[in-house]
Design a protein around this motif. Structure first.
Motif, PDB file in Angstrom:
ATOM      1  N   SER A 372      -0.057  -3.294   4.727  1.00  0.00           N
ATOM      2  CA  SER A 372      -0.825  -4.427   5.253  1.00  0.00           C
ATOM      3  C   SER A 372      -1.272  -4.097   6.671  1.00  0.00           C
ATOM      4  O   SER A 372      -0.484  -3.570   7.472  1.00  0.00           O
ATOM      5  CB  SER A 372       0.029  -5.697   5.251  1.00  0.00           C
ATOM      6  OG  SER A 372      -0.690  -6.803   5.743  1.00  0.00           O
ATOM      7  N   PHE A 374      -4.098  -2.152   7.355  1.00  0.00           N
ATOM      8  CA  PHE A 374      -4.740  -0.848   7.422  1.00  0.00           C
ATOM      9  C   PHE A 374      -5.993  -0.850   6.548  1.00  0.00           C
ATOM     10  O   PHE A 374      -5.941  -1.263   5.392  1.00  0.00           O
ATOM     11  CB  PHE A 374      -3.797   0.255   6.930  1.00  0.00           C
ATOM     12  CG  PHE A 374      -2.539   0.389   7.741  1.00  0.00           C
ATOM     13  CD1 PHE A 374      -2.487   1.258   8.819  1.00  0.00           C
ATOM     14  CD2 PHE A 374      -1.420  -0.371   7.437  1.00  0.00           C
ATOM     15  CE1 PHE A 374      -1.328   1.381   9.567  1.00  0.00           C
ATOM     16  CE2 PHE A 374      -0.260  -0.254   8.178  1.00  0.00           C
ATOM     17  CZ  PHE A 374      -0.213   0.621   9.259  1.00  0.00           C
ATOM     18  N   GLY A 375      -7.111  -0.359   7.098  1.00  0.00           N
ATOM     19  CA  GLY A 375      -8.346  -0.303   6.327  1.00  0.00           C
ATOM     20  C   GLY A 375      -9.499  -0.943   7.076  1.00  0.00           C
ATOM     21  O   GLY A 375      -9.357  -1.406   8.222  1.00  0.00           O
ATOM     22  N   THR A 378      -9.734  -3.870  10.041  1.00  0.00           N
ATOM     23  CA  THR A 378      -8.526  -3.914  10.860  1.00  0.00           C
ATOM     24  C   THR A 378      -8.657  -2.915  12.009  1.00  0.00           C
ATOM     25  O   THR A 378      -9.625  -2.161  12.101  1.00  0.00           O
ATOM     26  CB  THR A 378      -7.270  -3.573  10.035  1.00  0.00           C
ATOM     27  OG1 THR A 378      -7.255  -2.150   9.771  1.00  0.00           O
ATOM     28  CG2 THR A 378      -7.258  -4.321   8.709  1.00  0.00           C
ATOM     29  N   SER A 383      -4.861   3.836   5.775  1.00  0.00           N
ATOM     30  CA  SER A 383      -3.778   3.231   4.994  1.00  0.00           C
ATOM     31  C   SER A 383      -2.677   4.254   4.753  1.00  0.00           C
ATOM     32  O   SER A 383      -2.935   5.440   4.525  1.00  0.00           O
ATOM     33  CB  SER A 383      -4.328   2.728   3.654  1.00  0.00           C
ATOM     34  OG  SER A 383      -3.281   2.404   2.769  1.00  0.00           O
ATOM     35  N   ARG A 386      -1.031   2.732  -0.628  1.00  0.00           N
ATOM     36  CA  ARG A 386      -1.926   1.873  -1.415  1.00  0.00           C
ATOM     37  C   ARG A 386      -1.936   2.462  -2.828  1.00  0.00           C
ATOM     38  O   ARG A 386      -2.688   3.357  -3.144  1.00  0.00           O
ATOM     39  CB  ARG A 386      -3.323   1.873  -0.782  1.00  0.00           C
ATOM     40  CG  ARG A 386      -4.308   0.892  -1.357  1.00  0.00           C
ATOM     41  CD  ARG A 386      -5.678   1.108  -0.728  1.00  0.00           C
ATOM     42  NE  ARG A 386      -5.828   0.546   0.606  1.00  0.00           N
ATOM     43  CZ  ARG A 386      -6.514   1.106   1.588  1.00  0.00           C
ATOM     44  NH1 ARG A 386      -7.091   2.280   1.406  1.00  0.00           N
ATOM     45  NH2 ARG A 386      -6.621   0.521   2.762  1.00  0.00           N
ATOM     46  N   GLU A 465      -8.930  -3.236   3.500  1.00  0.00           N
ATOM     47  CA  GLU A 465      -7.468  -3.345   3.625  1.00  0.00           C
ATOM     48  C   GLU A 465      -6.805  -3.806   2.325  1.00  0.00           C
ATOM     49  O   GLU A 465      -5.862  -3.187   1.833  1.00  0.00           O
ATOM     50  CB  GLU A 465      -7.120  -4.330   4.741  1.00  0.00           C
ATOM     51  CG  GLU A 465      -5.634  -4.650   4.824  1.00  0.00           C
ATOM     52  CD  GLU A 465      -5.333  -5.919   5.617  1.00  0.00           C
ATOM     53  OE1 GLU A 465      -4.145  -6.200   5.822  1.00  0.00           O
ATOM     54  OE2 GLU A 465      -6.287  -6.633   6.000  1.00  0.00           O
ATOM     55  N   LYS A 466      -7.287  -4.900   1.764  1.00  0.00           N
ATOM     56  CA  LYS A 466      -6.548  -5.597   0.710  1.00  0.00           C
ATOM     57  C   LYS A 466      -7.096  -5.289  -0.685  1.00  0.00           C
ATOM     58  O   LYS A 466      -8.209  -5.678  -1.019  1.00  0.00           O
ATOM     59  CB  LYS A 466      -6.594  -7.112   0.944  1.00  0.00           C
ATOM     60  CG  LYS A 466      -5.920  -7.567   2.225  1.00  0.00           C
ATOM     61  CD  LYS A 466      -5.965  -9.078   2.357  1.00  0.00           C
ATOM     62  CE  LYS A 466      -5.233  -9.548   3.592  1.00  0.00           C
ATOM     63  NZ  LYS A 466      -5.258 -11.037   3.720  1.00  0.00           N
TER      64      LYS A 466
END
Length: 535
Positions: A372, A374-375, A378, A383, A386, A465-466
């Protein structure tokens, strides 16, 4: 809208857009990929990650048929296998269902009505993609329609943070998380109200066309009709229910955008699910009779909410035959992986929380675990973890069947405050598998993990990120008896855009991050073990 965006998203005619996917010549019979990125053996079964096979995106400022920003729908996706087809020219088509979570909430929650989006998808594999000659996006998502969700009385649901105490009482249902709001719930004049609060994270399409949705506020599992009305609510065992000061407290400490300074004491629950760490993963058996839901990380009393102790996630298995009378059958522990956070001096070892699960066999499941912060979007572009991994429950302890334990009572614990499992509990076997962050694969589509960040055009190839969703479909376009499958995943962009809309297009916003985060989508090609029949 950027010109390049129009190649990869086709919006419905009511929105006035139309486009086509780039043409790529594909052989009639797609050959088995000869390269192997990674192989994993999990409890005697071999899994192979062959290659990154596809990429596409939906622009950050796209809007649905209600005029609201078409964002966040990577929270969970389902591809209807009945619609999945391989055409003679090698292109694949099908219908994809997706749910956003609770609307734009990076600066506070809104009175966003929960919904399910439907897309048609067109995917044309490019067997010539290479880092030296990157392929253009070859996955198109065509927006079709949106279904709005309501409570049993027909009142709209909301993404607003649930009240710190109390809830919604409706005959035939457990107490439901609810938000009492002023004005119109967007910080503007209105009559106020009280609505069922849902932070939707998992989606299952039932055989009859109805929907099962898992949520983080409750954390509950909801069953909605084909028309979007709530039919059933599954309240998990008391150990899962968040409490503060001795009472159930459904709030996730996510104040509304119109009252950002609202305080909650204590901020974190004292037992039950952690804030924003509810039933993140949801999947079902192919026959539609069994439902599985997994917490994003450990319950408060099992080592949550702090790193690196929040590893022991709980998996619930429900019989949903009949759907009107769901019954808890089993419960297992899934110990989540750890990763090293180079940006954190005080807590460098952290837990990779899970964001999605997917049924493979009665004992093995895919699981999307990730870091969480990273990416793209952000301060940290690279990352560290992942993955789509595998877990196996064949040797895990069914903690729901232990009559001598108090694991599921209020404040019932399976682990120490440091996340060490109690004697007699064996967690699922966890097997690392598919790494999103392999740059040699990402570069085949002009993508990357790490490198330059920022918000310029040169950062658009950086992965978001997500990543929070998994869908699995056969390469042969039929049953997949050869073990060849595509795995789809879509990112959750948190509705981050500089051209955002909500409340039927009447509420405008510009995310303070300054970013426009497209809804990125990836397609991986894998080989699964014989006998695997993904749902």
């Amino acid at each position: 809208m950027r010109v390049s965006s129009c190649l990869f998203l086709v919006l419905s005619n009511c929105l006035g857009f139309g486009a086509a996917i780039p043409t790529v010549k594909v052989p009639d019979i797609l050959p088995r990929a000869t390269n192997v990125v990674n192989q994993t053996t999990c409890n005697g079964k071999q899994y192979t990650y062959q290659q990154l096979a596809g990429y596409g995106f939906v622009p950050a400022n796209a809007r649905d048929s209600y005029g609201d920003t078409l964002g966040g729908f990577g929270s969970s996706i389902v591809i209807d296998l009945k619609t999945w087809r391989k055409l003679k020219n090698g292109t694949y088509t099908g219908t994809l269902y997706a749910i956003p979570d609770r609307g734009w909430n990076t600066q506070g929650t809104l009175n966003y009505q929960n919904r399910i989006h439907t897309f048609s998808i067109s995917f044309t594999p490019n067997t010539n993609a290479a880092a030296s000659s990157p392929s253009p996006p070859n996955l198109s998502l065509t927006y079709q329609r949106t279904l709005l969700l309501t409570d049993p009385t027909g009142n709209p649901t909301t993404g607003l943070d649930a009240d710190p105490s109390g809830g919604l009482s409706i005959e035939g249902f457990p107490i439901l998380p609810a938000a009492t709001f002023t004005g119109n719930g967007f910080g503007e004049p209105g009559p106020g109200g009280k609505s069922l609060s849902i932070d939707a994270e998992g989606l299952v399409l039932a055989r009859d066309g109805s929907y099962w949705i898992s949520d983080e506020y409750g954390p509950y599992i909801y069953h909605f009709s084909r028309s979007g009305k709530l039919l059933t609510a599954i309240q998990p065992p008391p150990a899962f229910l968040p409490t503060r000061n001795g009472s159930i407290s459904f709030s996730a400490n996510s104040p509304p955008v119109y009252d950002p300074d609202r305080e909650l004491n204590p901020e974190d629950p004292q037992s039950g699910r952690s804030n924003n760490q509810g039933l993140e993963g949801l999947t079902a058996s192919p026959d539609g009779k069994t439902l599985y839901a997994l917490t994003q990380s450990a319950l408060i009393q099992d080592g949550g909410p702090d790193n690196p102790f929040r590893r022991q996630a709980r998996l619930l298995q429900y019989s949903i035959s009949p759907a009107s009378k769901p019954r808890l059958e089993k419960e297992f522990v899934v110990t989540l992986p750890l990763y090293n956070d180079p940006t954190s001096k005080n807590t460098p070892i952290k837990v990779a929380g899970q964001s999605a699960i997917h049924y493979l066999t009665p004992t093995q499941f895919l699981i999307l675990s990730r870091d969480s912060g990273f990416g793209r979007g952000t301060d940290n572009p690279e990352s560290q973890y992942r993955h789509i991994d595998i877990f196996d429950i064949s040797s895990a302890t069914n903690i729901a069947s232990s009559s001598s334990s108090n694991y599921n009572t209020a404040n019932g614990s399976i682990a120490s405050p440091e996340g060490v499992l109690k004697p007699g509990i064996t967690a699922a076997t966890y097997c690392p598998f598919l790494d999103f962050n392999v740059n040699s694969e990402l570069r085949k589509f002009g993508l990357r993990n790490g490198g330059a960040g920022g918000n310029g055009e040169d950062s658009r190839g950086l992965l978001n990120e997500k990543w929070e969703s998994i869908a699995v479909v056969p390469v042969d376009g039929k049953k997949g008896r050869d073990g060849e499958f595509f795995v789809f995943s879509i990112s959750d962009n948190d509705f981050i855009t500089q051209d955002g809309y909500a409340n039927g297009g009447k509420y405008r916003y510009s995310d303070e991050s300054g970013f426009d985060l497209d809804n990125q989508a990836l397609v991986f090609r894998v080989t699964l073990p014989k006998g695997v029949v993904p749902s």
